[in-house]
Design a protein around this motif. Structure first.
Motif, PDB file in Angstrom:
ATOM      1  N   ASN A 135      11.987   0.261   3.815  1.00  0.00           N
ATOM      2  CA  ASN A 135      10.990   0.937   4.633  1.00  0.00           C
ATOM      3  C   ASN A 135      11.335   0.774   6.113  1.00  0.00           C
ATOM      4  OD1 ASN A 135       8.601   1.714   2.699  1.00  0.00           O
ATOM      5  ND2 ASN A 135       9.179  -0.358   2.090  1.00  0.00           N
ATOM      6  N   THR A 136      11.277   1.865   6.857  1.00  0.00           N
ATOM      7  CA  THR A 136      11.537   1.795   8.300  1.00  0.00           C
ATOM      8  C   THR A 136      10.252   1.771   9.116  1.00  0.00           C
ATOM      9  OG1 THR A 136      11.751   4.198   8.419  1.00  0.00           O
ATOM     10  CG2 THR A 136      13.773   2.927   8.079  1.00  0.00           C
ATOM     11  N   VAL A 137       9.144   2.063   8.467  1.00  0.00           N
ATOM     12  CA  VAL A 137       7.815   1.990   9.088  1.00  0.00           C
ATOM     13  C   VAL A 137       6.869   1.420   8.027  1.00  0.00           C
ATOM     14  CG1 VAL A 137       8.207   3.945  10.627  1.00  0.00           C
ATOM     15  CG2 VAL A 137       7.187   4.339   8.377  1.00  0.00           C
ATOM     16  N   ASN A 138       5.641   1.140   8.421  1.00  0.00           N
ATOM     17  CA  ASN A 138       4.641   0.696   7.457  1.00  0.00           C
ATOM     18  C   ASN A 138       4.185   1.898   6.632  1.00  0.00           C
ATOM     19  OD1 ASN A 138       4.864  -1.806   8.636  1.00  0.00           O
ATOM     20  ND2 ASN A 138       2.893  -1.709   9.705  1.00  0.00           N
ATOM     21  N   ASN A 139       4.576   1.918   5.369  1.00  0.00           N
ATOM     22  CA  ASN A 139       4.258   3.042   4.486  1.00  0.00           C
ATOM     23  C   ASN A 139       3.104   2.679   3.557  1.00  0.00           C
ATOM     24  OD1 ASN A 139       6.205   5.075   5.252  1.00  0.00           O
ATOM     25  ND2 ASN A 139       7.781   3.723   4.431  1.00  0.00           N
ATOM     26  N   ASP A 140       1.899   2.685   4.121  1.00  0.00           N
ATOM     27  CA  ASP A 140       0.721   2.329   3.325  1.00  0.00           C
ATOM     28  C   ASP A 140       0.562   3.244   2.123  1.00  0.00           C
ATOM     29  OD1 ASP A 140       0.209   0.386   5.204  1.00  0.00           O
ATOM     30  OD2 ASP A 140      -1.350   1.523   6.250  1.00  0.00           O
ATOM     31  N   GLY A 141       1.027   4.481   2.244  1.00  0.00           N
ATOM     32  CA  GLY A 141       0.874   5.445   1.163  1.00  0.00           C
ATOM     33  C   GLY A 141       1.743   5.171  -0.046  1.00  0.00           C
ATOM     34  N   LEU A 142       2.620   4.163   0.035  1.00  0.00           N
ATOM     35  CA  LEU A 142       3.454   3.796  -1.113  1.00  0.00           C
ATOM     36  C   LEU A 142       2.934   2.562  -1.835  1.00  0.00           C
ATOM     37  CD1 LEU A 142       7.072   4.328   0.303  1.00  0.00           C
ATOM     38  CD2 LEU A 142       5.578   5.954  -0.886  1.00  0.00           C
ATOM     39  N   ASN A 143       1.898   1.932  -1.292  1.00  0.00           N
ATOM     40  CA  ASN A 143       1.354   0.725  -1.909  1.00  0.00           C
ATOM     41  C   ASN A 143       0.418   1.086  -3.061  1.00  0.00           C
ATOM     42  OD1 ASN A 143       2.649  -0.923   0.008  1.00  0.00           O
ATOM     43  ND2 ASN A 143       0.953  -0.668   1.451  1.00  0.00           N
ATOM     44  N   TYR A 144       0.443   0.272  -4.114  1.00  0.00           N
ATOM     45  CA  TYR A 144      -0.447   0.481  -5.253  1.00  0.00           C
ATOM     46  C   TYR A 144      -1.887   0.597  -4.766  1.00  0.00           C
ATOM     47  CZ  TYR A 144      -3.063  -0.360  -9.512  1.00  0.00           C
ATOM     48  OH  TYR A 144      -3.946  -0.243 -10.553  1.00  0.00           O
ATOM     49  N   PRO A 145      -2.682   1.580  -5.241  1.00  0.00           N
ATOM     50  CA  PRO A 145      -2.349   2.547  -6.289  1.00  0.00           C
ATOM     51  C   PRO A 145      -1.815   3.885  -5.767  1.00  0.00           C
ATOM     52  CG  PRO A 145      -4.678   2.638  -5.849  1.00  0.00           C
ATOM     53  CD  PRO A 145      -4.128   1.573  -4.943  1.00  0.00           C
ATOM     54  N   SER A 146      -1.590   3.978  -4.456  1.00  0.00           N
ATOM     55  CA  SER A 146      -1.026   5.218  -3.915  1.00  0.00           C
ATOM     56  C   SER A 146       0.456   5.320  -4.315  1.00  0.00           C
ATOM     57  CB  SER A 146      -1.155   5.212  -2.393  1.00  0.00           C
ATOM     58  OG  SER A 146      -2.520   5.194  -2.012  1.00  0.00           O
ATOM     59  N   PRO A 147       1.089   6.453  -4.266  1.00  0.00           N
ATOM     60  CA  PRO A 147       0.495   7.769  -4.025  1.00  0.00           C
ATOM     61  C   PRO A 147       0.078   8.477  -5.300  1.00  0.00           C
ATOM     62  CG  PRO A 147       2.864   7.964  -4.029  1.00  0.00           C
ATOM     63  CD  PRO A 147       2.552   6.503  -4.289  1.00  0.00           C
ATOM     64  N   ASP A 148       0.401   7.880  -6.448  1.00  0.00           N
ATOM     65  CA  ASP A 148       0.224   8.577  -7.724  1.00  0.00           C
ATOM     66  C   ASP A 148      -0.477   7.713  -8.765  1.00  0.00           C
ATOM     67  OD1 ASP A 148       2.189   6.709  -8.098  1.00  0.00           O
ATOM     68  OD2 ASP A 148       3.713   8.102  -8.830  1.00  0.00           O
ATOM     69  N   GLY A 149      -1.175   6.697  -8.286  1.00  0.00           N
ATOM     70  CA  GLY A 149      -1.843   5.780  -9.206  1.00  0.00           C
ATOM     71  C   GLY A 149      -0.997   4.588  -9.597  1.00  0.00           C
ATOM     72  N   HIS A 150       0.247   4.514  -9.078  1.00  0.00           N
ATOM     73  CA  HIS A 150       1.166   3.466  -9.525  1.00  0.00           C
ATOM     74  C   HIS A 150       1.801   2.660  -8.394  1.00  0.00           C
ATOM     75  CE1 HIS A 150       0.819   5.141 -13.531  1.00  0.00           C
ATOM     76  NE2 HIS A 150       1.126   6.329 -13.049  1.00  0.00           N
ATOM     77  N   GLY A 151       2.089   3.281  -7.267  1.00  0.00           N
ATOM     78  CA  GLY A 151       2.734   2.578  -6.171  1.00  0.00           C
ATOM     79  C   GLY A 151       4.215   2.336  -6.412  1.00  0.00           C
ATOM     80  N   TYR A 152       4.854   1.723  -5.419  1.00  0.00           N
ATOM     81  CA  TYR A 152       6.280   1.401  -5.477  1.00  0.00           C
ATOM     82  C   TYR A 152       6.462  -0.107  -5.358  1.00  0.00           C
ATOM     83  CZ  TYR A 152       7.488   6.317  -5.242  1.00  0.00           C
ATOM     84  OH  TYR A 152       7.632   7.647  -5.532  1.00  0.00           O
ATOM     85  N   ALA A 153       7.360  -0.646  -6.175  1.00  0.00           N
ATOM     86  CA  ALA A 153       7.497  -2.099  -6.303  1.00  0.00           C
ATOM     87  C   ALA A 153       8.336  -2.692  -5.178  1.00  0.00           C
ATOM     88  CB  ALA A 153       8.126  -2.448  -7.651  1.00  0.00           C
ATOM     89  N   VAL A 154       7.691  -3.459  -4.321  1.00  0.00           N
ATOM     90  CA  VAL A 154       8.354  -4.204  -3.253  1.00  0.00           C
ATOM     91  C   VAL A 154       8.830  -5.532  -3.827  1.00  0.00           C
ATOM     92  CG1 VAL A 154       8.058  -5.230  -0.966  1.00  0.00           C
ATOM     93  CG2 VAL A 154       6.855  -3.107  -1.553  1.00  0.00           C
ATOM     94  N   PHE A 155      10.047  -5.949  -3.443  1.00  0.00           N
ATOM     95  CA  PHE A 155      10.571  -7.191  -4.020  1.00  0.00           C
ATOM     96  C   PHE A 155      11.325  -8.063  -3.028  1.00  0.00           C
ATOM     97  CE2 PHE A 155      13.773  -3.964  -4.517  1.00  0.00           C
ATOM     98  CZ  PHE A 155      15.008  -4.600  -4.382  1.00  0.00           C
ATOM     99  N   GLY A 156      11.332  -7.702  -1.755  1.00  0.00           N
ATOM    100  CA  GLY A 156      12.014  -8.518  -0.764  1.00  0.00           C
ATOM    101  C   GLY A 156      11.853  -7.934   0.624  1.00  0.00           C
ATOM    102  N   LYS A 157      12.444  -8.615   1.615  1.00  0.00           N
ATOM    103  CA  LYS A 157      12.354  -8.132   2.994  1.00  0.00           C
ATOM    104  C   LYS A 157      13.637  -8.456   3.751  1.00  0.00           C
ATOM    105  CE  LYS A 157      10.167 -12.232   5.038  1.00  0.00           C
ATOM    106  NZ  LYS A 157       9.011 -12.723   5.831  1.00  0.00           N
ATOM    107  N   VAL A 158      13.895  -7.649   4.767  1.00  0.00           N
ATOM    108  CA  VAL A 158      15.033  -7.876   5.653  1.00  0.00           C
ATOM    109  C   VAL A 158      14.719  -9.078   6.542  1.00  0.00           C
ATOM    110  CG1 VAL A 158      16.412  -6.918   7.537  1.00  0.00           C
ATOM    111  CG2 VAL A 158      15.694  -5.441   5.632  1.00  0.00           C
TER     112      VAL A 158
END
Length: 198
Positions: A135-158
């Motif tokens: 992610n290059t910006v804060n993408n709140d729309g990808l966090n569970y349950p957005s955007p489709d009821g499921h979200g995207y799995a975050v697993f680490g950070k730079v």
């Protein structure tokens, strides 16, 4: 760090230290993503996304990522890679062979904020294989349950090399076949290596 739990009386339970962002601060492996634009070091959180981290490290150890590219770059969104080789630019648009997809681990408390890494997937929530994005910006729309009821799995950070991410996010892009947002010049993932324990 130790906490006394009243229910257990004098019994002390050792707990992993937790960073301010909610990720476990110990037992966190790090990988170096060496790219044609520079090096990026990512810290992974198996305590939060165990199967996702295991899957990612299996691809790392097998050398799957070596010679792949960042094939999708949207500056104010994310940079995505890990699926295609450099022959992508010769209109060979078939991704590299992968292992079976994994179950989604998006309900782990980690967020798609700037500098955090997550697994790419299709519309099927349990379809992630090797492709990842930073992610290059804060993408709140990808966090569970957005955007489709499921979200995207975050697993680490730079933890090192965010300036490299920012270089990549700024590269000019074009269209290759049906694929949009492709860097005009290849941004190559030369290698991904597990670093010694820190």
């Amino acid at each position: 760090m130790r906490f006394k739990l009243p229910i257990l009386g004098a019994v002390l339970i050792g707990l992993s230290a937790v960073a301010d962002d909610g990720a476990a601060a110990d037992a966190a492996p790090r990988v170096e993503i060496k790219t044609s634009a520079g090096e990026i070091v990512v810290e992974l959180y198996p305590s939060k996304a165990p199967r996702t981290v295991e899957n990612f490290l299996e691809y790392v150890k097998s050398g799957h990522y070596d010679g792949t590219i960042f094939h999708r770059v949207i500056g104010n969104f994310m940079i995505q890679g890990g699926g295609f080789g450099k022959d992508f630019y010769q209109n060979r648009l078939q991704p590299k062979t992968t292992r079976a997809p994994i179950a989604l681990e998006s309900q782990n408390g980690l967020r798609n904020d700037a500098g955090w890494i997550a697994m790419a997937r299709t519309g099927n929530p349990n379809s992630a294989t090797s492709q990842f994005f930073i992610n290059t910006v804060n993408n709140d729309g990808l966090n569970y349950p957005s955007p489709d009821g499921h979200g995207y799995a975050v697993f680490g950070k730079v933890v090192q090399g965010m300036e490299v991410v920012n270089v990549i996010r700024a590269v000019p892009t074009t269209t290759v076949g049906p694929m949009r947002d492709v860097p005009v010049e290849p941004v190559v993932i030369e290698s991904v290596r597990l670093l010694p324990a820190h």
